[in-house]
Design a protein around this motif. Structure first.
Motif, PDB file in Angstrom:
ATOM      1  N   ILE A  94       0.902  -1.189  -0.041  1.00 47.37           N
ATOM      2  CA  ILE A  94       0.049  -0.052  -0.050  1.00 47.37           C
ATOM      3  C   ILE A  94       0.752   1.355   0.147  1.00 47.37           C
ATOM      4  CG2 ILE A  94      -1.590   1.179   1.348  1.00 47.37           C
ATOM      5  CD1 ILE A  94      -2.918  -1.508   2.195  1.00 47.37           C
ATOM      6  N   LYS A  95       1.856   1.188   0.844  1.00 44.78           N
ATOM      7  CA  LYS A  95       2.868   2.381   0.938  1.00 44.78           C
ATOM      8  C   LYS A  95       3.420   2.820  -0.362  1.00 44.78           C
ATOM      9  CE  LYS A  95       5.057   2.702   4.771  1.00 44.78           C
ATOM     10  NZ  LYS A  95       5.908   2.424   5.844  1.00 44.78           N
ATOM     11  N   LYS A  96       3.930   1.663  -1.043  1.00 46.00           N
ATOM     12  CA  LYS A  96       4.532   1.695  -2.253  1.00 46.00           C
ATOM     13  C   LYS A  96       3.616   2.463  -3.301  1.00 46.00           C
ATOM     14  CE  LYS A  96       6.907  -1.888  -3.716  1.00 46.00           C
ATOM     15  NZ  LYS A  96       7.163  -3.137  -4.557  1.00 46.00           N
ATOM     16  N   ASN A  97       2.492   1.851  -3.391  1.00 43.71           N
ATOM     17  CA  ASN A  97       1.530   2.515  -4.440  1.00 43.71           C
ATOM     18  C   ASN A  97       1.061   3.801  -4.096  1.00 43.71           C
ATOM     19  OD1 ASN A  97       0.672   0.264  -6.835  1.00 43.71           O
ATOM     20  ND2 ASN A  97       1.312  -0.784  -4.755  1.00 43.71           N
ATOM     21  N   ARG A  98       0.959   4.055  -2.759  1.00 45.93           N
ATOM     22  CA  ARG A  98       0.654   5.459  -2.215  1.00 45.93           C
ATOM     23  C   ARG A  98       1.805   6.379  -2.942  1.00 45.93           C
ATOM     24  NH1 ARG A  98       0.089   5.061   2.978  1.00 45.93           N
ATOM     25  NH2 ARG A  98      -2.081   5.043   3.008  1.00 45.93           N
ATOM     26  N   ALA A  99       2.921   6.170  -2.901  1.00 40.02           N
ATOM     27  CA  ALA A  99       3.706   6.956  -3.404  1.00 40.02           C
ATOM     28  C   ALA A  99       3.845   7.147  -4.906  1.00 40.02           C
ATOM     29  CB  ALA A  99       5.562   6.431  -2.930  1.00 40.02           C
TER      30      ALA A  99
END
Length: 465
Positions: free
Chosen positions: A459-464
């Motif tokens: 999720i964090k990677k795709n938020r970026a």
């Protein structure tokens, strides 16, 4: 009732002919009497009597062109087309300006699926006929056989220009407009026709149908009003008027119209069901249920009625009764996707999850591919702990909905539950790409895997991004 002289003569001829058959006496009839007798039997579907009359007629009038043309008609009816054609060629040599010869030749070509040649011959018949309306109607029918709706429409319009009382032609014109999706053109035509024939109840009725099709319900109601004023027993117009009043939310008036249809003829399941719907919308639930039950009594195979009763109880959260009627419906038609969907919804509400799963599965099996059906089915499978079956079902759903985030988030959750993290990451990434803000669905449906490190990192990677 006073019969016209023509009807009286025909009635006398028929009585005399049938008396002759019973007594075996031979009476004389002129050739036109025989023609009338034969055509009467043809219209009545009594083919054997028509053939007997023809045989006797030709014995008494062997040179009658009229009787030979009727003989051609019977030969064509029996598909003895070659014999009919030879007889027509003989008649053509005697009477080359007889329009009926061209009409019957056209009929033979039509039977052979040579409709373009039939049209050519019917255009020749127009040169010799006094009955233009009939020939234009026949031309229109040939164009219908050829799927040439524009030409068919023009031919039926010409027929109506000759005979404004030809209801069959009027219906055919409107059929062509409908088929060609020309509702506005149909409205213009019918208004023009009504200007010349203001008391044509059929035209007013058809005009109402066209206005209804384009959602102009006020004008539709006006047209149906005129149709029912002109003919107070016009059942179809009262039905259409009632439907229109429903659209205008004038439910009490709609009930009144449906009641008129039930006075004009035996109550139909359609009318009973619609009255029930109107009462339900008026908040009179007792009368609504009464009419729904009357509907299924009248027509136990009408699925819409069973669904109406089932939905009636679902809306009142009386799921036990709703289940009873859903089961009744399934007992009548166990391949109906609507029944199985309702069955699933009701069982889910009753916390009968295995039965709910069966309902969703059967609904899909019988053709319900709506997204919510797939999702409710897989949510039920997940609740039952059948993660692999749920995942396989969602993969099927993804063939119909390849870019649907709700499918992807569920697939991600299921694969994480089964410890297949690579597949979980793949589908979670798809879901985040399709609709990032709804990634909370994962927490809602799979709270136990929400804190998973891989999940949070994905999720964090795709938020970026």
């Amino acid at each position: 009732m006073n019969l016209s002289h023509e009807e009286e003569d025909r009635s006398l001829s028929l009585s005399k002919f049938e008396s002759m058959l019973k007594t075996n006496k031979v009476f004389f009839f002129d050739s036109e009497e025989f023609e009338d007798i034969i055509l009467h039997y043809l219209d009545s579907g009594k083919i054997n009597l028509a053939k007997k009359a023809l045989k006797l007629g030709l014995e008494q009038h062997p040179k009658s062109t009229g009787l030979k043309l009727v003989q051609v008609e019977l030969l064509v009816f029996d598909d003895r087309l070659d014999i009919a054609e030879r007889l027509l060629n003989d008649l053509y040599a005697i009477e080359p300006t007889n329009e009926e010869i061209y009409i019957q030749k056209a009929n033979i070509y039509s039977k052979r699926d040579q409709h373009d040649k039939a049209v050519e011959l019917l255009h020749v018949a127009l040169k010799y006929t006094d009955d233009y309306a009939d020939v234009y109607s026949l031309i229109g029918m040939e164009y219908l056989f050829m799927d040439n709706l524009e030409q068919a429409k023009e031919s039926f319009i010409k027929c109506l220009e000759e005979d404004t009382d030809d209801h069959s032609a009027l219906y055919n014109v409107v059929y062509c407009f409908d088929f060609l999706d020309q509702n506005l053109e149909a409205i213009d035509f019918l208004n023009s026709f009504i200007d010349r024939n203001p008391y044509s109840d059929v035209a007013w009725h058809q005009l109402g149908r066209q206005y209804y099709a384009v959602n102009n319900f006020e004008q539709a109601l006006r047209a149906f009003d005129y149709a029912t004023l002109i003919d107070e027993s016009f059942l179809g117009a009262f039905l259409e008027k009632a439907k229109t009043l429903e659209k205008l939310k004038r439910y009490e008036e709609a009930i009144g119209c449906y009641n008129i249809t039930m006075e004009l003829d035996d109550p139909t399941s359609f009318a009973l069901l619609r009255v029930g719907k109107c009462y339900e919308r008026l908040g009179d639930h007792e009368k609504a249920l009464k009419f729904y039950l009357k509907t299924v009594h009248e027509d136990p195979l009408l699925d819409k009625a069973w669904i109406a009763i089932t939905d009636f109880y679902i809306r009142r959260q009386n799921y036990q009764k709703a289940l009873y009627y859903a089961n009744k419906a399934i007992g009548i038609d166990n391949e109906n996707k609507m029944y199985w969907k309702r069955y699933a919804v009701i069982n889910k509400a009753l916390n009968f999850h295995e039965e709910a799963e069966e309902g969703y599965r059967k609904a899909v099996e019988y053709g319900d591919y709506q997204l919510d059906t797939w999702l409710f089915w897989t949510d039920t499978l997940q609740f039952l702990g059948e993660y692999e079956t749920a995942a396989n079902t969602l993969l099927q759903a993804s063939e119909y909905y390849p870019e649907e985030y709700e499918v992807e988030y569920r697939l991600a959750g299921l694969y994480f539950m089964m410890h297949q993290e690579d597949k979980g990451v793949f589908h979670l990434s798809n879901g985040l790409r399709l609709n990032f803000k709804n990634h909370v669905l994962l927490e809602e449906f799979f709270p136990t895997i929400w804190e998973n490190t891989t999940v949070q990192e994905t999720i964090k990677k795709n938020r970026a991004k």
